[in-house]
Design a protein around this motif. Structure first.
Motif, PDB file in Angstrom:
ATOM      1  N   GLU A 102      -1.175   2.017  -7.361  1.00  0.00           N
ATOM      2  CA  GLU A 102       0.190   2.233  -7.804  1.00  0.00           C
ATOM      3  C   GLU A 102       0.754   0.861  -8.080  1.00  0.00           C
ATOM      4  N   VAL A 124       3.799  -1.231  -8.767  1.00  0.00           N
ATOM      5  CA  VAL A 124       5.256  -1.138  -8.621  1.00  0.00           C
ATOM      6  C   VAL A 124       5.906  -2.421  -9.154  1.00  0.00           C
ATOM      7  N   ARG A 157       9.684  -4.352  -9.421  1.00  0.00           N
ATOM      8  CA  ARG A 157      11.028  -4.314  -8.853  1.00  0.00           C
ATOM      9  C   ARG A 157      11.921  -5.380  -9.494  1.00  0.00           C
ATOM     10  N   ALA A 210      15.117  -2.443  -3.047  1.00  0.00           N
ATOM     11  CA  ALA A 210      15.408  -1.082  -2.566  1.00  0.00           C
ATOM     12  C   ALA A 210      14.158  -0.566  -1.869  1.00  0.00           C
ATOM     13  N   SER A 225      10.966   0.565   0.087  1.00  0.00           N
ATOM     14  CA  SER A 225      10.052  -0.041   1.064  1.00  0.00           C
ATOM     15  C   SER A 225      10.191  -1.561   1.112  1.00  0.00           C
ATOM     16  N   LEU A 226      10.610  -2.181   0.016  1.00  0.00           N
ATOM     17  CA  LEU A 226      10.789  -3.638   0.041  1.00  0.00           C
ATOM     18  C   LEU A 226      11.849  -4.029   1.076  1.00  0.00           C
ATOM     19  N   LYS A 279      12.868  -2.118   3.616  1.00  0.00           N
ATOM     20  CA  LYS A 279      12.395  -1.712   4.945  1.00  0.00           C
ATOM     21  C   LYS A 279      11.457  -2.762   5.530  1.00  0.00           C
ATOM     22  N   PHE A 314      -0.094  -1.016  -4.661  1.00  0.00           N
ATOM     23  CA  PHE A 314      -0.289  -0.141  -3.500  1.00  0.00           C
ATOM     24  C   PHE A 314      -1.579   0.633  -3.716  1.00  0.00           C
ATOM     25  N   ASP A 370      -0.682   5.529   1.155  1.00  0.00           N
ATOM     26  CA  ASP A 370      -0.447   4.597   0.037  1.00  0.00           C
ATOM     27  C   ASP A 370      -0.028   3.194   0.500  1.00  0.00           C
ATOM     28  N   PHE A 398      10.236   0.751 -10.274  1.00  0.00           N
ATOM     29  CA  PHE A 398       9.463   1.895 -10.755  1.00  0.00           C
ATOM     30  C   PHE A 398       7.998   1.710 -10.420  1.00  0.00           C
ATOM     31  N   CYS A 452      11.002   6.283 -10.966  1.00  0.00           N
ATOM     32  CA  CYS A 452      11.863   5.104 -11.183  1.00  0.00           C
ATOM     33  C   CYS A 452      13.093   5.218 -10.282  1.00  0.00           C
ATOM     34  N   ARG A 453      13.632   4.094  -9.814  1.00  0.00           N
ATOM     35  CA  ARG A 453      14.978   4.116  -9.230  1.00  0.00           C
ATOM     36  C   ARG A 453      15.953   3.738 -10.341  1.00  0.00           C
ATOM     37  N   ARG A 472      15.175  12.540  -1.749  1.00  0.00           N
ATOM     38  CA  ARG A 472      14.676  11.902  -0.517  1.00  0.00           C
ATOM     39  C   ARG A 472      15.768  11.810   0.539  1.00  0.00           C
TER      40      ARG A 472
HETATM   41  N1  UDP Z   1       7.140   5.412  -6.155  1.00  0.00           N
HETATM   42  C1  UDP Z   1       6.498   6.498  -6.733  1.00  0.00           C
HETATM   43  N2  UDP Z   1       5.497   7.117  -6.040  1.00  0.00           N
HETATM   44  C2  UDP Z   1       5.076   6.701  -4.820  1.00  0.00           C
HETATM   45  C3  UDP Z   1       5.741   5.590  -4.238  1.00  0.00           C
HETATM   46  C4  UDP Z   1       6.756   4.977  -4.930  1.00  0.00           C
HETATM   47  O1  UDP Z   1       6.823   6.900  -7.851  1.00  0.00           O
HETATM   48  O2  UDP Z   1       4.134   7.288  -4.253  1.00  0.00           O
HETATM   49  C5  UDP Z   1       8.221   4.734  -6.884  1.00  0.00           C
HETATM   50  C6  UDP Z   1       9.583   4.962  -6.238  1.00  0.00           C
HETATM   51  O3  UDP Z   1      10.220   6.084  -6.805  1.00  0.00           O
HETATM   52  C7  UDP Z   1      10.306   3.681  -6.550  1.00  0.00           C
HETATM   53  C8  UDP Z   1       9.200   2.623  -6.637  1.00  0.00           C
HETATM   54  O4  UDP Z   1       7.993   3.341  -6.827  1.00  0.00           O
HETATM   55  O5  UDP Z   1      10.919   3.778  -7.835  1.00  0.00           O
HETATM   56  C9  UDP Z   1       9.105   1.759  -5.391  1.00  0.00           C
HETATM   57  O6  UDP Z   1       8.973   2.575  -4.265  1.00  0.00           O
HETATM   58  P1  UDP Z   1       8.953   1.969  -2.801  1.00  0.00           P
HETATM   59  O7  UDP Z   1       7.759   1.100  -2.618  1.00  0.00           O
HETATM   60  O8  UDP Z   1      10.271   1.360  -2.521  1.00  0.00           O
HETATM   61  O9  UDP Z   1       8.666   3.212  -1.889  1.00  0.00           O
HETATM   62  P2  UDP Z   1       9.639   4.323  -1.278  1.00  0.00           P
HETATM   63  O10 UDP Z   1      10.391   3.658  -0.178  1.00  0.00           O
HETATM   64  O11 UDP Z   1      10.463   4.816  -2.392  1.00  0.00           O
HETATM   65  O12 UDP Z   1       8.653   5.346  -0.818  1.00  0.00           O
END
Ligand code: UDP
Length: 246
Positions: free
Chosen positions: A90, A92, A94, A98, A100-101, A103, A121, A129, A176, A199-200, A220
């Motif tokens: 995956e 990503v 940014r 927002a 997981s970053l 967190k 990821f 993941d 995204f 996407c956010r 969520r």
């Molecule tokens: N995202 C996704 N599928 C996943 C994990 C994340 O489409 O399995 C997208 C999520 O919608 C956001 C971006 O990737 O736009 C970053 O996600 P993040 O790592 O912040 O994870 P989250 O906390 O949303 O699970």
């Protein structure tokens, strides 16, 4: 393999074979999952909305010279795509902190990043993941060093085009997720979908941290009005696409 067999069912899409072994049919579902499928639900009309948004955005990428798996969209919730072998990554991107970053780093939500951040990821539900280091990515042989460079370049190009597009819609692209696949010739193609599920998206005309959310975070975080937000993104994307073609 005979035509129209179910090849694979994922959380948001079902893939069917077609008469042409190189072409698959993706059926977008209304099902919604979050937190590695611990939270499950349904968003009415999502399949059609996400398929339509993705079709427009993938066309936009093709027009900019980025190879994708998109062929066409025969019906509202179906997309014909080239068969590719999906890399188990995956990717990503940014622009603003927002999810997981925040967190994992403690950065406050909404922090504007000085430059876009590209992260990889491991696409593996059983492991949840996990975020990969470069070393782990190579250890697991998930991509070659050349492919990683190519993926980064492509992801940043997509970010430029997508950020500008959404900005014209009055929407800020926060972050995204992209997926890529290899076609029969070994060409890397942008695959999967680009939608409010992946996407956010924050509404530019609203500062309120909950009200501005136009993406899957509404599901969520139980913010309500999920369908309305997805519909609003669709309407703006369609209006922008129509304006561009005039
Ligand atoms: N995202 C996704 N599928 C996943 C994990 C994340 O489409 O399995 C997208 C999520 O919608 C956001 C971006 O990737 O736009 C970053 O996600 P993040 O790592 O912040 O994870 P989250 O906390 O949303 O699970």
């Amino acid at each position: 393999m005979s035509a129209h067999q179910k090849l694979y069912e994922g959380k948001a899409k079902i893939l069917y074979t077609t008469d042409d072994p190189e072409i698959l049919l993706a059926h977008f579902k209304d099902d919604a999952t979050a937190f590695n499928a611990q939270k499950r639900g349904s968003i009415a009309g999502k399949g059609e909305i996400n398929c339509t948004i993705s079709s427009h955005l993938l066309r936009e990428m093709e027009a900019a010279g980025i190879a994708t798996h998109f062929i066409d969209s025969p019906t509202g919730n179906q997309m014909r795509v080239r068969r590719v072998q999906i890399l188990p990554l995956e990717v990503v991107v940014r622009n603003i902190a927002a999810g997981s970053l925040c967190k994992q780093t403690g950065l406050p939500v909404g922090t504007l990043l000085k430059q876009p951040l590209v992260e990889f990821f491991y696409k593996n539900d059983d492991l949840g993941d996990p975020l990969l280091t470069r070393e782990r990515l190579f250890l697991l042989e998930l991509a070659t060093p050349e492919q990683v460079e190519q993926l980064k370049t492509l992801a940043l190009q997509v970010n430029d085009i997508l950020s500008a597009f959404f900005q014209r819609c009055g929407i800020t692209l926060v972050d995204f997720k992209l997926e890529f696949g290899l076609d029969r010739d070994g060409t890397l193609r942008l695959a999967d979908e680009i939608s409010p599920d992946t996407c956010r998206l924050w509404n530019n005309s609203d500062d309120d941290p909950d009200r501005r959310v136009m993406d899957k975070d509404r599901f969520r975080r139980d913010l309500g009005n999920v369908e309305e937000a997805y519909q609003q993104v669709l309407e703006r994307v369609l209006a922008q696409t129509n304006q561009q073609s005039e």
